[in-house]
Scaffold this motif. Structure first.
Motif, PDB file in Angstrom:
ATOM      1  N   MET A   1       0.863  -1.160   0.188  1.00  0.00           N
ATOM      2  CA  MET A   1       0.116   0.099  -0.172  1.00  0.00           C
ATOM      3  C   MET A   1       0.996   1.196  -0.011  1.00  0.00           C
ATOM      4  O   MET A   1       1.896   1.275   0.834  1.00  0.00           O
ATOM      5  N   THR A   2       0.520   2.300  -1.013  1.00  0.00           N
ATOM      6  CA  THR A   2       1.441   3.351  -1.117  1.00  0.00           C
ATOM      7  C   THR A   2       0.465   4.596  -0.615  1.00  0.00           C
ATOM      8  O   THR A   2      -0.526   4.828  -0.980  1.00  0.00           O
ATOM      9  N   TRP A   3       1.044   5.298   0.291  1.00  0.00           N
ATOM     10  CA  TRP A   3       0.346   6.546   0.751  1.00  0.00           C
ATOM     11  C   TRP A   3       1.056   7.857   0.230  1.00  0.00           C
ATOM     12  O   TRP A   3       2.049   7.808  -0.287  1.00  0.00           O
TER      13      TRP A   3
ATOM     14  N   GLY B   1       5.079   9.157  -0.421  1.00  0.00           N
ATOM     15  CA  GLY B   1       5.849   8.462  -0.666  1.00  0.00           C
ATOM     16  C   GLY B   1       6.107   7.129   0.461  1.00  0.00           C
ATOM     17  O   GLY B   1       6.909   6.351   0.168  1.00  0.00           O
ATOM     18  N   VAL B   2       5.004   7.143   1.492  1.00  0.00           N
ATOM     19  CA  VAL B   2       5.085   6.250   2.559  1.00  0.00           C
ATOM     20  C   VAL B   2       4.722   4.829   2.185  1.00  0.00           C
ATOM     21  O   VAL B   2       3.568   4.928   1.407  1.00  0.00           O
TER      22      VAL B   2
END
Length: 87
Positions: A1-3, A6-7
């Motif tokens: 999962m990408t937030w 860039g997290v």
């Protein structure tokens, strides 16, 4: 999962180890799918109001199958199951 920013949250085998755990949710019966079929799913995670580490997980699955001979008609099957988790 990408937030945003860039997290990335990942527990993939090639990523560094994390505190994240894997959990398996078994369905009542195997679901077979074929080319042209559509599988739709929904996962709802609800936290217990009084015990913050207790959860209810509801998984719903709908499979739309194309008719093998004509390729046009559809059959639909649905399954829903609830699981209770304590951590």
């Amino acid at each position: 999962m990408t937030w945003p920013q860039g997290v990335v949250l990942s527990c993939a085998p090639w990523e560094d180890r994390t505190h994240w755990k894997h959990t398996l949710f078994f369905l009542n019966a195997p679901v077979s799918v074929h080319r042209g079929d559509t599988v739709l799913g929904e996962i709802i995670l609800t936290r217990n109001r009084f015990h913050r580490r207790h959860f209810r997980v509801k998984i719903s699955l709908t499979t739309k199958r194309k008719h093998e001979k004509s390729g046009n008609a559809e059959r639909q099957s649905q399954e829903s199951r609830e699981y209770f988790m304590w951590r």
